[in-house]
Scaffold this motif. Structure first.
Motif, PDB file in Angstrom:
ATOM      1  N   ARG B 115       0.873  -1.163   0.053  1.00  0.00           N
ATOM      2  CA  ARG B 115      -0.094  -0.038  -0.114  1.00  0.00           C
ATOM      3  C   ARG B 115       0.906   1.321   0.055  1.00  0.00           C
ATOM      4  O   ARG B 115       0.566   2.119  -0.792  1.00  0.00           O
ATOM      5  CB  ARG B 115      -1.067  -0.106   1.299  1.00  0.00           C
ATOM      6  N   ASN B 116       1.878   1.223   0.696  1.00  0.00           N
ATOM      7  CA  ASN B 116       2.618   2.611   0.926  1.00  0.00           C
ATOM      8  C   ASN B 116       3.289   2.698  -0.546  1.00  0.00           C
ATOM      9  O   ASN B 116       3.463   4.112  -1.023  1.00  0.00           O
ATOM     10  CB  ASN B 116       3.680   2.096   1.975  1.00  0.00           C
ATOM     11  N   ILE B 117       3.730   1.736  -1.119  1.00  0.00           N
ATOM     12  CA  ILE B 117       4.283   1.960  -2.418  1.00  0.00           C
ATOM     13  C   ILE B 117       3.506   2.613  -3.571  1.00  0.00           C
ATOM     14  O   ILE B 117       3.688   3.568  -4.174  1.00  0.00           O
ATOM     15  CB  ILE B 117       5.143   0.804  -3.063  1.00  0.00           C
ATOM     16  N   ARG B 119       0.798   4.212  -2.569  1.00  0.00           N
ATOM     17  CA  ARG B 119       0.311   5.528  -2.044  1.00  0.00           C
ATOM     18  C   ARG B 119       1.597   6.463  -2.747  1.00  0.00           C
ATOM     19  O   ARG B 119       1.229   7.629  -3.352  1.00  0.00           O
ATOM     20  CB  ARG B 119       0.447   5.759  -0.764  1.00  0.00           C
ATOM     21  N   LEU B 120       2.750   6.185  -2.742  1.00  0.00           N
ATOM     22  CA  LEU B 120       4.055   6.878  -3.303  1.00  0.00           C
ATOM     23  C   LEU B 120       3.734   7.242  -4.809  1.00  0.00           C
ATOM     24  O   LEU B 120       3.946   8.312  -5.206  1.00  0.00           O
ATOM     25  CB  LEU B 120       5.325   6.433  -2.783  1.00  0.00           C
ATOM     26  N   LEU B 121       3.390   6.131  -5.368  1.00  0.00           N
ATOM     27  CA  LEU B 121       3.396   6.194  -6.900  1.00  0.00           C
ATOM     28  C   LEU B 121       2.183   7.154  -7.070  1.00  0.00           C
ATOM     29  O   LEU B 121       2.423   7.945  -8.155  1.00  0.00           O
ATOM     30  CB  LEU B 121       3.319   4.989  -7.394  1.00  0.00           C
ATOM     31  N   ILE B 123       0.721   9.553  -5.690  1.00  0.00           N
ATOM     32  CA  ILE B 123       1.210  11.069  -5.379  1.00  0.00           C
ATOM     33  C   ILE B 123       2.250  11.584  -6.064  1.00  0.00           C
ATOM     34  O   ILE B 123       2.468  12.758  -6.631  1.00  0.00           O
ATOM     35  CB  ILE B 123       1.597  11.279  -3.921  1.00  0.00           C
ATOM     36  N   ALA B 124       3.117  10.583  -6.925  1.00  0.00           N
ATOM     37  CA  ALA B 124       4.526  11.168  -7.624  1.00  0.00           C
ATOM     38  C   ALA B 124       4.008  12.240  -8.627  1.00  0.00           C
ATOM     39  O   ALA B 124       4.970  13.236  -8.796  1.00  0.00           O
ATOM     40  CB  ALA B 124       5.392   9.899  -8.090  1.00  0.00           C
ATOM     41  N   PHE B 127       4.876  15.892  -8.066  1.00  0.00           N
ATOM     42  CA  PHE B 127       6.290  16.425  -7.955  1.00  0.00           C
ATOM     43  C   PHE B 127       6.972  16.535  -9.288  1.00  0.00           C
ATOM     44  O   PHE B 127       8.163  16.952  -9.059  1.00  0.00           O
ATOM     45  CB  PHE B 127       7.193  15.473  -6.984  1.00  0.00           C
ATOM     46  N   PRO B 182      -3.520  13.916  -8.123  1.00  0.00           N
ATOM     47  CA  PRO B 182      -2.662  13.276  -7.173  1.00  0.00           C
ATOM     48  C   PRO B 182      -2.653  14.217  -5.859  1.00  0.00           C
ATOM     49  O   PRO B 182      -2.689  14.099  -4.689  1.00  0.00           O
ATOM     50  CB  PRO B 182      -1.086  13.363  -7.509  1.00  0.00           C
ATOM     51  N   LEU B 186      -4.040  13.295  -2.330  1.00  0.00           N
ATOM     52  CA  LEU B 186      -3.394  13.489  -1.365  1.00  0.00           C
ATOM     53  C   LEU B 186      -4.340  14.130   0.010  1.00  0.00           C
ATOM     54  O   LEU B 186      -4.380  13.470   1.213  1.00  0.00           O
ATOM     55  CB  LEU B 186      -2.353  14.494  -1.293  1.00  0.00           C
ATOM     56  N   THR B 190      -5.855  12.060   3.417  1.00  0.00           N
ATOM     57  CA  THR B 190      -5.770  12.209   4.740  1.00  0.00           C
ATOM     58  C   THR B 190      -6.996  12.471   5.571  1.00  0.00           C
ATOM     59  O   THR B 190      -7.041  11.957   6.469  1.00  0.00           O
ATOM     60  CB  THR B 190      -4.842  13.600   4.981  1.00  0.00           C
TER      61      THR B 190
END
Lengths: 365, 304
Positions: B115-117, B119-121, B123-124, B127, B182, B186, B190
């Motif tokens: 899940r964490n990966i 999420r990171l992808l 949101i990426a 950036f 994204p 995000l 939250t």
């Protein structure tokens, strides 16, 4: 209108055995309180009954129907949460009618039921408000109202009064008991507060580390605790527990030589204990008196004047603390040497395994 | 005795403290205020001043011409096309980021391995710099000859689409959505994590499942963060420039010329500082009117 039966009910998490096989039968219209220290599993057990937690072993039935796998909304039980869990974006009326709306009950019927429950709980004037605009006591009532509107077979309360101030808590206590009589439904109430348990329950279930320590009426638990845990947990201030050795017994009496103190006599019908056995004598503060030349000695360490009573904390030679409930005329001051004697007919004897040796029938007058 | 002395000391200190508060605070504030004036108010005043001049860099000097710049601005059809384009861009990206942002946030709020990966992808993209994102989309994804989309379409036996000429505005909206979904995800994720679990359990007891739970419990909870997303994204999207500049240059024709891009054309293609300033002032007024409504709506939501 619900008889709940738990047979060897268990809850195992991956690394933790939370509920270790509980047998319990809860009668229709009964007000049962689960009480125990935090972490004893009482809330977990309640949530298993509600259906919010899976039952990993044993059987649970409602009115004779196995309910282990019935989803929470189909069990006919309503829950009142500690945090109330009101829906913040809905008005009081919408909050109370939400379950009925989900069950596709006609609008008029919902309105009538909400109005009825609101009148019962004195919420009629705040039906259009949001939870945010209510006082703590009103929110509590809305949470109860939300349960009432569903007309459930049973109510489940998870420490519902712990967020209220002391005065309101006492008031809500009596109101909940009245509600139980008025609605004629089964209620299960979880609390860590033994005063709530004593004042409200038809029957108390004392839980400790995932097992039932004792089930009984408040006075049964108070007078005949089944073991040292219940003895220490029920009653405030706590029961004094002193160890000693049995020196003599007959059919009516047992004489115990206490460590670092003299002999006391515990009365009881044919207590099965042989002389020489190590036992623990339980003496409640209210059943222990300050007397001259009593068998138990010590120094008054601290004296609390509460007005109607005076609590004397006595430090014994072995360092243990003992509490005596005296009246305000006792005239004891801090630092005084005192001696005490328990009432033999109210003392309780526990064997080396921590279980009570004495099981008198206690008659309620 | 000692205590008495201490008490009088404290009371005199309180009195002198009260006196200190009456000291003129203006000199203390002044440096910051002057900096702020230099930084934002002066350029604004200068822009307003230019907007009343016939000021073209090719034909100096600048001459005062009354409200002529504004008359030309409001009678020029391209102004209204630009406003329409701005509105389409903002609304399109907002719709996409709220719908997809909510869906992705709901997905990522579940428990699953990795899940964490994930999420990171998810949101990426936020950036990645706008021009870089625009170039990637233009050359690697949407290009009819060498792009991924075109390749897919040929695989299916279809003709590849020249995205930037057949659907230029849609292409720009897609690229901006890719960057801003994204952001919405995000914020909404939250918000989802702050949803009270007791409330969800109460809803379970009340029999609200699946879509009913989403509609009556989860979405009302997300209303507030969604209004914040709308406000923040509107502010950024109104001034969107980089992607348009990198991909379509406002074209073909004026198909992707937003108000921001129109001001750029006037100032740096036509070198007409006067008319660019007039359009800029108009854009400021427009943005403020919009902001007023948005902030009012959001603050109402925040109070509820």
């Amino acid at each position: 209108m619900a008889k709940l039966i738990l047979q060897n009910v268990e809850k195992r998490y991956e690394t933790f055995h939370a509920i270790k096989g509980i047998d319990l039968s809860i009668d229709d219209r009964e007000f049962v309180v689960f009480v125990g220290p935090s972490g004893c599993g009482k809330t977990t057990l309640l949530r298993m009954i509600a259906g919010l937690e899976d039952i990993t072993g044993g059987d649970f039935s409602i009115d004779g129907v196995r309910a282990n796998d019935i989803p929470p909304d189909k069990r006919g039980l309503a829950m009142v949460f500690q945090t109330y869990a009101l829906y913040p974006h809905m008005t009081v009326a919408e909050n109370m009618g939400f379950a009925l709306k989900m069950a596709k009950v006609p609008r008029d019927e919902i309105k009538a039921k909400v109005a009825h429950a609101a009148a019962m709980l004195q919420l009629d004037k705040v039906l259009d408000r949001r939870p945010k605009a209510l006082s703590g006591g009103q929110r509590q009532r809305v949470a109860i109202g939300r349960a009432i509107v569903r007309n459930p077979k049973g109510f489940l309360f998870d420490e519902p009064l712990s967020n209220l101030d002391a005065a309101l808590r006492v008031q809500m206590r009596t109101e909940l008991v009245k509600l139980n009589k008025q609605l004629q439904t089964t209620m299960i109430y979880v609390t860590h507060d033994q005063i709530e348990a004593m004042t409200m329950a038809d029957r108390i279930v004392v839980l400790h580390a995932g097992i039932v320590e004792q089930v009984g009426s408040p006075l049964e638990l108070y007078n005949n605790p089944a073991n040292l845990f219940v003895a220490g947990f029920i009653g405030s201030p706590k029961m004094n527990l002193l160890e000693g050795v049995v020196t003599a017994r007959d059919d009516q009496h047992v004489e115990v030589k206490l460590d670092d103190a003299g002999n006391v006599i515990v009365m009881g019908d044919r207590i099965a204990v042989a002389p020489g056995t190590r036992v623990t004598v339980g003496m409640r503060p209210e059943h222990t008196a300050l007397v001259s030349d009593g068998p138990i000695g010590g120094v008054a360490d601290f004296v609390e004047h509460l007005g109607n009573e005076t609590l004397v904390y006595v430090k014994r030679p072995d360092g243990q603390q003992m509490i005596v409930k005296a009246d305000d005329l006792a005239g004891v001051r801090m630092g005084d040497a005192v001696t005490m004697a328990p009432k033999g007919d109210r003392s309780v004897l526990f064997g080396p395994d921590g279980k009570a040796l004495l099981r008198r029938e206690f008659h309620l007058h | 005795m000692d205590q008495g002395v201490a008490v009088t000391n404290i009371s005199t200190e309180v009195r002198s403290g009260r006196g200190a508060r009456q000291v003129n605070t203006l000199p203390l504030l002044l440096p910051a205020v002057i900096l702020l004036l230099l930084w934002s108010i002066l350029p604004l005043l200068r822009t307003i001043f230019y907007s009343f001049e016939n000021y073209n860099l090719m034909t100096p000097p600048a001459v005062f011409n009354g409200g002529l710049n504004y008359r030309y601005l409001f009678t020029d059809i391209s102004t209204w096309v630009a406003i329409k384009n701005s509105v389409v861009l903002v609304l399109g990206v907002l719709a996409a980021s709220i719908v997809f942002g909510t869906l992705i946030a709901l997905l990522l709020n579940n428990d699953f391995p990795g899940r964490n990966i994930a999420r990171l992808l998810a949101i990426a993209p936020f950036f990645v710099m706008s021009p870089v994102a625009a170039l990637i989309w233009k050359n690697l994804l949407l290009d009819p000859v060498s792009g991924l989309f075109g390749w897919f379409m040929t695989l299916l036996g279809l003709h590849p689409i020249a995205w930037f000429s057949t659907a230029p505005m849609l292409s720009v909206v897609i690229i901006y959505s890719w960057r801003w979904i994204p952001f919405a995800t995000l914020i909404l994720l939250t918000a989802l994590q702050s949803l009270d679990t007791d409330q969800l359990e109460a809803a379970r007891m009340d029999g609200a499942k699946g879509l009913a739970r989403l509609r009556y419990i989860v979405l009302p909870h997300l209303l507030r963060p969604i209004s914040i997303v709308i406000m923040l994204e509107s502010i950024f999207l109104l001034s969107a420039f980089a992607v348009i500049y990198t991909t379509t240059n406002g074209g073909p024709g004026d198909a992707t010329t937003t108000l921001t891009y129109l001001i750029f054309i006037k100032a740096l293609n036509d070198f007409s500082i006067g008319s660019a300033s007039a359009a800029g002032v108009f854009a400021i007024v427009l943005a403020n009117v919009l902001a007023m409504f948005l902030i009012r709506a959001v603050s109402r939501n925040l109070q509820a």
